[in-house]
Design an enzyme around this catalytic site. Structure first.
Site, mmCIF file in Angstrom:
data_model
loop_
_atom_site.group_PDB
_atom_site.id
_atom_site.type_symbol
_atom_site.label_atom_id
_atom_site.label_comp_id
_atom_site.label_asym_id
_atom_site.label_seq_id
_atom_site.Cartn_x
_atom_site.Cartn_y
_atom_site.Cartn_z
ATOM 1 C CD GLU A 7 2.310 9.820 -3.158
ATOM 2 O OE1 GLU A 7 1.657 9.637 -3.767
ATOM 3 O OE2 GLU A 7 3.411 9.841 -4.256
ATOM 4 C CB CYS B 110 -4.971 8.811 -0.231
ATOM 5 S SG CYS B 110 -3.726 8.349 0.478
#
Length: 459
Positions: free
Chosen positions: A213, A247
């Protein structure tokens, strides 16, 4: 005992625990998920304190961006786990008459979760919830850059779970490198692409599957027909939550030239309403994680023209919510993920040109489109490749446990949340159960059935 030997012992203990079948039963998995939920509730006040120390997070932000997501994940698992564990029946072709075929969900084994510092509680435990539900054991490596939360995660896990089932290993680069020399059955990493490559190289030594990720430059596109007030409010919230250290935060804005003035005006208004006239004096405003990241971000303030914010305090590691105008694609700030409370604004006149500029670059982790035309909404979603995103919103898709979350290309591989987490940490084992009451002879050589009949069945 040397580091490698100590970590080898931890992994071997967990593998033995797994191999004895301790994690297989539904009742065991359910009980562990319930224990996780109780643990979070019992330690809630300590969680608030730890995240305040590490990132100056407010209680509101801890609840909405850390705890609520974990509770949602646990509840989703508890509600659906029994069904997800059941074998999936599949149909058979005519050539397999008399047989039954199904897919079993088998736990992988010993899982390593390497967590980042930006959401140090949520991103340490959200993958663990999926790994537990799927019947695995887990070793957690929290981030050394959020030491109070890391220490608390270790304490919570130690006081709640058998270390042969779930345990925490703390440390920095040396400890992480030593951990990666062990053999795991899956590695789940959240962080930057540079470290993601190191994790993937280490995993290749044992052919260990990985979930990465990562991140990237996630655009927010604001079209001419967008609801400007809604767009401004949701972009400000999505960008400056956690001081931009998210993110999937909007990394930059691409706004139609006819909507730019109204958008900037509205964004300034919502920044003031959410963070006050002087965010640096707002005790609920998240700080930057450490000096290195702070220095990197403040260097970007020389790019373009500051139209809002731009002030910072090195003593408190705080940077105001900032908007930069007159930015070009060649500026330094446009060459890497920002990961902070600085938002560059670019304009376009033709949506196709804007989308083409996005496609010229690495695939982003998220994309957000603001506009009312449904045909254009669909076109944007189909034309650009990205991990996941939203129409007329930002980052909120992350909170839906029914939506898989993950990147594509350099923004990551694999996904999780809800059933996607269960699937990530499971092996789908295909089984065919064949009848012994009769046999279909055409598959065997030397028979009298003509090749024409065989060809008819098999092609």
């Amino acid at each position: 005992m040397e580091l490698l030997e100590r970590y080898q012992s931890i992994v071997e203990n967990q593998r033995a625990y797994f191999n004895h079948g301790n994690t297989v039963d539904y009742s065991f998995r359910k009980q562990q998920l319930e224990k996780m939920k109780v643990m979070l509730k019992e330690y809630e006040s300590h969680i608030f304190q730890a995240l305040k120390h590490d990132l100056n997070k407010s209680k509101h932000e801890v609840i909405t961006s850390e705890l609520a997501i974990l509770y949602s994940e646990i509840d989703s698992m508890l509600k659906n786990l029994r069904q997800w564990m059941q074998p999936d029946k599949v149909t058979n072709p005519i050539t397999h008459k008399g047989s039954k075929s199904y897919i079993m969900k088998e736990p992988l084994g010993v899982i390593l979760v390497i967590a980042p510092w930006n959401y140090p509680l949520q991103l340490s435990l959200a993958p663990v919830i999926g790994a537990i539900a799927a019947g695995n054991t887990v070793i957690i490596k929290p981030s050394e850059h959020a030491p109070h939360t890391s220490e608390l995660v270790a304490e919570m896990i130690q006081n709640t779970f058998d270390s042969s089932f779930v345990t925490v290993v703390q440390g920095a680069k040396v400890e992480t490198e030593a951990l990666l020399k062990q053999r795991f059955d899956h590695i789940f990493f959240t962080g930057g692409a540079a470290i993601g490559k190191i994790v993937m190289r280490a995993a290749s030594e044992f052919l260990t599957p990985v979930t990465l990720e990562l991140g990237g430059k996630s655009p927010a596109i604001v079209d001419e027909d967008a609801n400007i007030q809604v767009a401004a409010k949701r972009i400000v919230w999505g960008k400056y939550t956690n001081a931009g250290q998210t993110c999937v935060a909007p990394d930059y804005i691409l706004v139609h030239e006819k909507a730019k003035f109204k958008l900037l005006k509205a964004m300034k208004k919502y920044i003031k309403s959410m963070y006050g006239k002087d965010p640096l004096q707002n005790d609920a405003y998240t700080r930057i994680i450490h000096e290195g990241h702070f220095d990197r971000l403040t260097n970007f303030l020389s790019n373009g023209t500051i139209v809002h914010g731009g002030e910072f305090n090195r003593d408190t590691l705080s940077i105001e919510p900032t908007i930069l105008d007159k930015i070009t694609w060649d500026e330094a700030i446009m060459q890497e993920e920002i990961f902070g409370p600085i938002l560059p604004v670019l304009t376009y006149t033709n949506i196709e040109d804007a989308l083409y500029q996005i496609k010229l670059r690495e695939k982003p982790l998220a994309l957000y489109y603001f506009g009312e035309n449904e045909k254009m909404q669909q076109q944007v979603m189909e034309y650009v490749s990205f991990g996941g995103g939203a129409i007329n919103d930002t980052i909120y898709h992350l909170a839906n446990p029914h939506l898989p979350f993950g990147g594509v290309g350099t923004s990551g591989m694999g996904n999780y949340h809800g059933k996607a987490s269960f699937d990530t940490f499971s092996h789908q084992k295909s089984i065919m159960k064949q009848t012994t009451k009769f046999d279909i002879p055409f598959r065997y050589p030397g028979g009298k059935i003509s090749s024409n009949i065989v060809k008819k069945f098999l092609t």
